[in-house]
Design an enzyme around this catalytic site. Sequence first.
Site, mmCIF file in Angstrom:
data_model
loop_
_atom_site.group_PDB
_atom_site.id
_atom_site.type_symbol
_atom_site.label_atom_id
_atom_site.label_comp_id
_atom_site.label_asym_id
_atom_site.label_seq_id
_atom_site.Cartn_x
_atom_site.Cartn_y
_atom_site.Cartn_z
ATOM 1 N NE ARG A 301 28.782 -20.601 20.474
ATOM 2 C CZ ARG A 301 29.117 -21.798 20.941
ATOM 3 N NH1 ARG A 301 28.243 -22.773 20.957
ATOM 4 N NH2 ARG A 301 30.347 -22.017 21.385
ATOM 5 N NE ARG A 337 28.015 -15.463 22.318
ATOM 6 C CZ ARG A 337 28.829 -16.319 21.708
ATOM 7 N NH1 ARG A 337 29.898 -16.765 22.319
ATOM 8 N NH2 ARG A 337 28.563 -16.750 20.500
ATOM 9 C CD GLU A 436 34.538 -14.890 24.461
ATOM 10 O OE1 GLU A 436 34.519 -16.058 24.066
ATOM 11 O OE2 GLU A 436 33.676 -14.063 24.135
ATOM 12 C CG ASN A 459 35.148 -22.792 22.321
ATOM 13 O OD1 ASN A 459 35.571 -23.732 22.981
ATOM 14 N ND2 ASN A 459 33.893 -22.711 21.924
ATOM 15 C CG ASP A 460 36.863 -16.750 21.119
ATOM 16 O OD1 ASP A 460 37.490 -16.934 20.056
ATOM 17 O OD2 ASP A 460 35.643 -16.526 21.153
ATOM 18 N NE ARG A 470 36.643 -20.712 18.077
ATOM 19 C CZ ARG A 470 35.586 -20.244 18.725
ATOM 20 N NH1 ARG A 470 35.681 -19.125 19.431
ATOM 21 N NH2 ARG A 470 34.447 -20.859 18.698
ATOM 22 C CB CYS A 507 29.911 -21.410 28.208
ATOM 23 S SG CYS A 507 30.624 -19.866 27.626
HETATM 24 C C1 PEP Z 1 34.107 -19.517 23.612
HETATM 25 O O1 PEP Z 1 34.820 -18.717 23.002
HETATM 26 O O2 PEP Z 1 34.540 -20.403 24.370
HETATM 27 C C2 PEP Z 1 32.648 -19.477 23.455
HETATM 28 C C3 PEP Z 1 31.857 -20.200 24.190
HETATM 29 O O3 PEP Z 1 32.157 -18.657 22.482
HETATM 30 P P1 PEP Z 1 32.179 -19.006 20.900
HETATM 31 O O4 PEP Z 1 32.621 -20.431 20.739
HETATM 32 O O5 PEP Z 1 30.793 -18.762 20.434
HETATM 33 O O6 PEP Z 1 33.157 -18.005 20.395
HETATM 34 MG MG MG Z 2 33.933 -16.979 22.143
#
Ligand code: PEP
Ligand code: MG
Length: 594
Positions: A301, A337, A436, A459-460, A470, A507
């Site tokens: 990141r 990324r 995502e 996560n997204d 989230r 990820c």
């Molecule tokens: C995700 O969204 O799963 C991700 C890995 O990116 P971030 O948590 O940085 O948004």
């Molecule tokens: Mg993300």
Amino acid sequence: MTRKNRLLEGIAASPGIVMGPAHVLTQEGQVSTRLLYTDQEVAEELKGFNRAVDQTEEELIRLRREIAEDLKEHAYILELHLLILRDRMLLLETQKLIKEQNFNAERALYQAFLKIKEVFQRIGDKHIRGRIQDVEAVYRRLRGHLTGRGASKTFEFPEPVIIVARDLSPAETTHMSSSQVLGFITERGGKTSHTAIIAHSLEIPAVVGLDNATLKIESGEEVIVNGVSGRVIVNPDEAMRRSYQVRREEFETFKWEVTQGSSLPAVTSDGHPTRVLANIEQPDEVSLAQKYGADGIGLYRTEFLYLGQRQLPTEEELFHHYRQVVWAMAPREVTIRTLDIGGDKFLSPLEYAPEINPALGLRAIRFCLKEQKIFRTQVKAILRASAFGQVRVMFPLISSPRELHDARLLLESVKGELAREHIAFDQKLPVGAMIEVPAAVTLADLLGREADFFSIGTNDLIQYALAIDRGNKSVADMYEPLHPAVMRMVRDVVQVSRKLGIRVAMCGEMAGDPLYIPVLLGLGVEELSMNPTSIPVVKRVIRMTSLSEATKIARRALALATVEEVNEYVNKEMDHRFPDIFRFGRPLVANRVL
Ligand code: PEP
Ligand code: MG
């Protein structure tokens, strides 16, 4: 007279089980409300304030220099504190209140801090919001200098103790040594607070977020801190002590076994190789990734150099950071990324630009395609770093083939620029799309035409698929990785990738939670990227799972209609197969996000 035993509940922040005498740190005094009456008083107050700022700065620089070798990776926290210290919202506001309101410096500083706090409370992203703790740490340090009390406590006790405090700043935590401090309990903080992160690295068991701990526990009382369950027992009786011993030994044995296996390859029990990679935010974290046996970096990141800065990072600065990671990991792969900023992650946390729906706003690739100068600079730095090892680049929040196409066009144009300047880069740099956004799942076949690989950011993806913010505590229990909709999406992306013959990784945090590993393997995910501390436990689960069993588990889970049924089934299955992982393994996994 010894008081009766008591059970208190907080949040498990750093795993481990310890027992020892409590040492309660007293709270700070009240803020002085004295007003200033003459110009001379105002001038002196300003001078005193500026002196305190200089002293605080010197102290932070000294702390950064003296930080112990094994904690070097956390030096960025002190960097961040230096930036916060020089932020105009804190400095100018305080000076203004002294000059215009005749507040004494202590009160002015307090008011300025409260104002910043208010701004932070409006931020949607919980991780950014959580950074108010860093502003508070700087505020307290500065106030300590202002009032002549000093802010950094060094911890020296006649015998090892368990610290009980309202809050501990990251700098205070770094001053603890495990021979002096057996564990700690704080009233403030959550799993992702910097204090929790450092405690984790120091391997000091900790329970945070325990309301009124400093009032409920007295210095000298015997305390058991269970950093695995989040429980604290005060004045344990004989039976509790015995059970504490047993638990502690079980936990230590488990931890030893898990760490022993972390350098072994992640092959399933029936011989299918998988790849376990690390998510990092800083070059310094590479050592952690290596320590835990990462097969590469699956998500680097890159926001850190942009967040909290007054100026944008230069191409050189970015290049040096990226090359450091690439060199350190070579010959293993590093997936960089591009910038995922915008919305509520604005260029300075103190310059928050409000948006009604920041998660749906000008974020990530959308921001970069709009701010092309910023984007080009980063892409150029990534390309230059690609000449020094195995680099892949990936774009976040792709929601249409057009976006991916435009990002690729920009990449090609920067390549052309580098070629004209005779600067080396990897001509075949693999380009990935993060999956995502639900639209990216649906259009995966089209995205696959322009992507060399996919990385599923759960996560997204969960946030957008289930419409669950989230960062919103009120809906946190609805944030369900095993939701049938999420599982189907993962299955579909894997199927499309297989058809197109491109690699697919995951990820998001889901990939680092041992509970989900067999389901993910069964759905066909062969690359998992996670917080480095998750790697040993995840590798252990992979090695103890056969792909054929995992496929059956995934198939059954996919056949269930509701998330409740899936959760019940998967939990039961996993509890039965890996009882120790569920008692100890999940707490071992640090919850670390930017
Ligand atoms: C995700 O969204 O799963 C991700 C890995 O990116 P971030 O948590 O940085 O948004
Ligand atoms: Mg993300």
